[in-house]
Design a protein around this motif. Structure first.
Motif, PDB file in Angstrom:
ATOM      1  N   GLU A  93      48.289 -44.252  69.077  1.00 20.21           N
ATOM      2  CA  GLU A  93      48.761 -43.091  68.328  1.00 20.21           C
ATOM      3  C   GLU A  93      50.243 -43.222  67.981  1.00 20.21           C
ATOM      4  OE1 GLU A  93      48.988 -38.204  68.842  1.00 20.21           O
ATOM      5  OE2 GLU A  93      48.076 -39.478  70.388  1.00 20.21           O
ATOM      6  N   MET A  94      51.028 -43.740  68.890  1.00 20.82           N
ATOM      7  CA  MET A  94      52.453 -43.928  68.626  1.00 20.82           C
ATOM      8  C   MET A  94      52.686 -44.962  67.525  1.00 20.82           C
ATOM      9  SD  MET A  94      55.420 -45.079  71.325  1.00 20.82           S
ATOM     10  CE  MET A  94      54.887 -43.773  72.448  1.00 20.82           C
ATOM     11  N   GLU A  95      51.947 -46.047  67.570  1.00 16.30           N
ATOM     12  CA  GLU A  95      52.116 -47.088  66.564  1.00 16.30           C
ATOM     13  C   GLU A  95      51.595 -46.654  65.197  1.00 16.30           C
ATOM     14  OE1 GLU A  95      53.843 -49.707  66.901  1.00 16.30           O
ATOM     15  OE2 GLU A  95      54.188 -49.462  69.059  1.00 16.30           O
ATOM     16  N   LEU A  96      50.567 -45.799  65.172  1.00 19.27           N
ATOM     17  CA  LEU A  96      50.046 -45.313  63.892  1.00 19.27           C
ATOM     18  C   LEU A  96      51.087 -44.482  63.165  1.00 19.27           C
ATOM     19  CD1 LEU A  96      46.357 -44.333  64.756  1.00 19.27           C
ATOM     20  CD2 LEU A  96      47.177 -46.309  63.465  1.00 19.27           C
ATOM     21  N   GLN A  97      51.877 -43.710  63.879  1.00 13.54           N
ATOM     22  CA  GLN A  97      52.951 -42.955  63.242  1.00 13.54           C
ATOM     23  C   GLN A  97      53.968 -43.894  62.604  1.00 13.54           C
ATOM     24  OE1 GLN A  97      52.949 -39.648  62.853  1.00 13.54           O
ATOM     25  NE2 GLN A  97      50.962 -39.650  63.915  1.00 13.54           N
ATOM     26  N   SER A  98      54.244 -44.994  63.268  1.00  9.25           N
ATOM     27  CA  SER A  98      55.157 -45.987  62.710  1.00  9.25           C
ATOM     28  C   SER A  98      54.582 -46.626  61.458  1.00  9.25           C
ATOM     29  CB  SER A  98      55.471 -47.052  63.768  1.00  9.25           C
ATOM     30  OG  SER A  98      56.282 -48.069  63.245  1.00  9.25           O
ATOM     31  N   VAL A  99      53.274 -46.881  61.448  1.00  2.00           N
ATOM     32  CA  VAL A  99      52.621 -47.478  60.274  1.00  2.00           C
ATOM     33  C   VAL A  99      52.696 -46.533  59.085  1.00  2.00           C
ATOM     34  CG1 VAL A  99      50.396 -48.196  59.346  1.00  2.00           C
ATOM     35  CG2 VAL A  99      51.116 -48.997  61.589  1.00  2.00           C
ATOM     36  N   LEU A 100      52.429 -45.250  59.304  1.00  2.00           N
ATOM     37  CA  LEU A 100      52.483 -44.281  58.212  1.00  2.00           C
ATOM     38  C   LEU A 100      53.890 -44.169  57.642  1.00  2.00           C
ATOM     39  CD1 LEU A 100      50.200 -41.466  59.683  1.00  2.00           C
ATOM     40  CD2 LEU A 100      49.608 -43.215  57.992  1.00  2.00           C
ATOM     41  N   PHE A 101      54.884 -44.182  58.504  1.00  2.00           N
ATOM     42  CA  PHE A 101      56.276 -44.143  58.025  1.00  2.00           C
ATOM     43  C   PHE A 101      56.595 -45.400  57.216  1.00  2.00           C
ATOM     44  CE2 PHE A 101      60.745 -45.301  58.587  1.00  2.00           C
ATOM     45  CZ  PHE A 101      61.372 -44.176  58.068  1.00  2.00           C
ATOM     46  N   GLU A 102      56.099 -46.539  57.655  1.00  2.00           N
ATOM     47  CA  GLU A 102      56.337 -47.793  56.938  1.00  2.00           C
ATOM     48  C   GLU A 102      55.784 -47.735  55.517  1.00  2.00           C
ATOM     49  OE1 GLU A 102      54.700 -52.406  57.047  1.00  2.00           O
ATOM     50  OE2 GLU A 102      54.354 -51.076  58.743  1.00  2.00           O
TER      51      GLU A 102
END
Length: 531
Positions: free
Chosen positions: A174-183
Motif C-alpha cells: 500500500e505504501m509503494e502504490l502511493q509512490s507509484v501513483l505520484f510518479e
C-alpha cells in the motif's frame, strides 16, 4: 596615484626586451626547409594499436545444469556489478493483473526471509560499498548490485536472497502504490513528458497485445490529463506479485550477469546460490507464461491537456506533444537492425535551444531539415525502440497547439525523406557518431553490465564492441534507404498529449504517407481555419 594599469605597463617595458632575446637567438632554425628531415631529430616511433578490450577481457558464457546462463566479463577497477536478467515484463502480464510488473520494481528490494526490511539490506551492503536496485521494462526484469570486487561471495548471497526469497506484505504494498501513483501524476504534468509519450505510442502501435500492454496504468480514455491516473493498482495484492515472479523466475528464463568478476569464481558461486535454491513461493499456483508474438496494429492514443503544466513568473510555453511511429525490425534481424540504428543516428534531433557544435547533433537531419527551418518547432527527436520480435521507429515533436497540424505534416515529410537517397557523407557521419556513442557508453561498467545481460538473454551470446563496429561500418546508404522504405509499408501510429483541436485524423496521416503525396496532408476542410 598609481593604478594597476601603470604597474603592468612599466613591467612590460622593463622585461619585454629580455623575453624576446631567446626567440631572436633561435631565428636561424626557422630558415631550415621543412621539406628536408631535421638532422637533430630521431626517427619517429609509432604507437602500436592497443588490442580490443574484448580480447583483453573476453566475455564468458556458461550454462549450468538447471539451464541458467552465467555470463561475465572481467574489467579493470576495484568494483564489480552483478545481477540477474529475467525474460519477463509488462508484455507478459496477460494472465495477470495489469501493472503487476511495475509494482514489482518497487517492492522487489524490501523484506526477505533473512532481512526484515530494505534498510537491513542496505546496511549489509554498506560495509562493502554496495547498493542494489531492481527495474522492470516491457520485456525484462533486471536486478543490479554493485560493490567492491573482493566482497563478491558476500554480496552474491544478498542478491540471491532478494531474487529467490522476497516477502511481500499488504502494508508495504500500500505504501509503494502511493509512490507509484505520484510518479504517474508527476510524469503526466512534467514539461518534458517523454516517458508518458513512449507509453502512449506503444499502446497505439500494439493495441491490446504484448508490447502494447500498459507498463504504467494510465486511463487514456479520460477527457483530461488530470483524470488519467488509473485506480487499477489498488486491486493488486501481495499474492499477485508472488504469482508473477513464481511463474517467470525459472532458470531457463534467467541470465546471471557479472562485470569485473572472475568467471570461474562466479560460476562456483552461481552453482551454490542459483541451483536448486530455496524460494518463498513453493506453494504458489503458477500460471502459464504468455509466449505470444507481438502484433503491430497501428492506431492512435491521445490525452487532452489544456494550458501549460507550470505556472509562475516564468511559465512554460503551451505545447502539444506528438509522436509519429512506424514498425521497425527487431534486434534479432541483424541485417536490418544495424541500418535502422544508423538511420536513428542520421535523424538525431533535440531541442530548439540545445547548445553545442557537431558533437551535440547539430548536423543530424532533424536539425538541418526541421529545427533550423521551422523556428516554431520546440523539439524534434528520433527514437528507435527495438525488441525480440518487433520494434517501432518514432519521431517525437513539440510545438504550439496552433501549429500541431503543420508539425505532423513536417514529420510525415521526414519519413518520406528517410526513404530517399542520402548523401554518402551524411551516412558516414552518422556511422561514426553511432560508433563513438557506442564505445563511449561501453566505458561505463553499468552500461557494459546491461549490454551483456540483454544480449545473452536475447540470443545466448554476445557480440563484442569490435564486432558491432564492423557491422556498423558495413552499412551502406542503400541499406538505410531500404529499411526506411520498408517502414513506410506499415500502418502509422500516433500519440498526442496536449490540445487536440488541431490534430489531423489518422486517415489523413495515412494519406500523407502514401508515396504519391510525399508527406503532404490533405487540405483542411474548415471554412475558417483555427488561429
Amino acid at each position: 596615484f598609481v593604478t594597476r594599469y601603470h604597474v603592468v605597463n612599466l613591467m612590460l617595458r622593463k622585461y619585454s626586451s629580455r623575453l624576446l632575446v631567446p626567440f631572436t637567438r633561435r631565428r636561424s632554425y626557422l630558415t631550415e626547409p621543412l621539406t628536408e628531415p631535421v638532422a637533430a631529430l630521431k626517427d619517429a616511433q609509432w604507437t602500436v594499436k592497443t588490442p580490443d578490450v574484448s580480447q583483453k577481457y573476453p566475455t564468458h558464457v556458461s550454462t549450468l545444469a538447471n539451464g541458467l546462463k552465467v555470463a561475465s566479463q572481467n574489467a579493470y577497477g576495484q568494483f564489480c556489478t552483478i545481477g540477474v536478467f529475467v525474460d519477463a515484463g509488462s508484455r507478459n502480464e496477460l494472465p495477470f493483473k495489469p501493472g503487476v510488473s511495475h509494482v514489482l520494481s518497487r517492492v522487489a528490494i524490501q523484506k526477505t526471509e533473512r532481512f526484515s526490511d530494505r534498510e537491513c539490506i542496505f546496511e549489509e551492503l554498506e560495509q562493502y560499498g554496495g547498493m542494489i536496485d531492481c527495474q522492470t521494462f516491457r520485456d525484462t526484469v533486471a536486478y543490479g548490485l554493485s560493490a567492491l570486487s573482493y566482497s563478491l561471495p558476500e554480496v552474491m548471497d544478498v542478491l540471491a536472497e532478494a531474487v529467490w526469497r522476497p516477502q511481500f506484505t499488504s502494508e508495504q504494498l500500500e505504501m509503494e502504490l502511493q509512490s507509484v501513483l505520484f510518479e504517474i501524476e508527476e510524469a503526466i504534468s512534467r514539461p518534458d513528458p517523454e516517458p508518458i509519450l513512449t507509453e502512449m505510442i506503444h499502446q497505439a502501435a500494439y493495441r491490446d497485445n504484448t508490447l502494447g500492454l500498459p507498463r504504467m496504468l494510465i486511463d487514456f480514455c479520460a477527457d483530461d490529463a488530470s483524470d488519467t491516473t488509473s485506480t487499477g493498482y489498488g486491486n493488486i495484492t501481495p499474492g499477485d506479485v508472488t504469482r508473477f515472479i513464481a511463474s517467470h523466475y525459472t532458470p531457463d528464463r534467467m541470465v546471471l550477469t557479472g562485470v569485473g568478476v572472475d568467471h570461474a569464481q562466479f560460476v562456483e558461486l552461481a552453482e551454490r546460490h542459483f541451483v536448486n535454491p530455496k524460494t518463498s513461493w513453493a506453494d504458489t499456483d503458477i500460471a502459464d507464461v504468455d509466449k505470444s508474438i507481438s502484433q503491430y496494429t497501428g492506431g492512435h492514443c491521445k490525452i487532452k491537456r489544456l494550458g501549460p503544466p507550470v505556472v509562475g513568473p516564468n511559465p512554460m510555453p503551451e505545447l502539444t506533444h506528438v509522436v509519429l511511429a512506424m514498425e521497425s525490425p527487431s534486434h534479432q534481424r541483424l541485417d536490418d537492425f544495424f541500418p535502422i540504428a544508423v538511420l536513428n543516428s542520421l535523424m538525431g534531433g533535440g531541442g530548439s535551444f540545445s547548445p553545442g557544435g557537431p558533437g551535440k547533433g547539430m548536423y543530424t537531419q532533424l536539425y538541418t531539415n526541421v529545427l533550423n527551418r521551422h523556428h516554431w518547432i520546440y523539439s524534434a527527436i528520433a527514437r528507435n525502440h527495438s525488441y525480440l520480435d518487433s520494434g517501432i521507429f518514432a519521431l517525437y515533436g513539440s510545438a504550439h497547439p496552433s501549429q500541431s497540424r503543420t508539425l505532423l505534416e513536417v514529420l510525415c515529410q521526414q519519413f518520406h525523406h528517410m526513404a530517399s537517397p542520402q548523401r554518402p557523407s551524411d551516412i558516414e557521419r552518422a556511422k561514426k557518431q553511432l560508433e563513438s556513442a557506442l564505445m563511449m557508453n561501453m566505458e561505463s561498467r553499468l552500461v557494459n553490465f546491461e549490454d551483456l545481460g540483454r544480449q545473452v538473454l536475447a540470443g545466448g551470446a554476445r557480440m563484442s564492441t569490435e564486432e558491432l563496429c564492423k557491422r556498423i561500418d558495413a552499412v551502406t546508404a542503400g541499406d538505410v534507404q531500404q529499411v526506411a522504405a520498408d517502414m513506410l509499408k506499415s500502418r502509422p501510429s500516433l500519440a498526442v498529449l496536449g490540445d487536440l483541436s488541431n490534430i489531423p485524423s489518422l486517415k489523413d496521416i495515412e494519406s500523407a504517407l502514401l508515396p504519391a503525396n510525399k508527406g503532404s496532408l490533405p487540405k483542411s476542410r474548415l471554412l475558417f481555419p483555427r488561429l
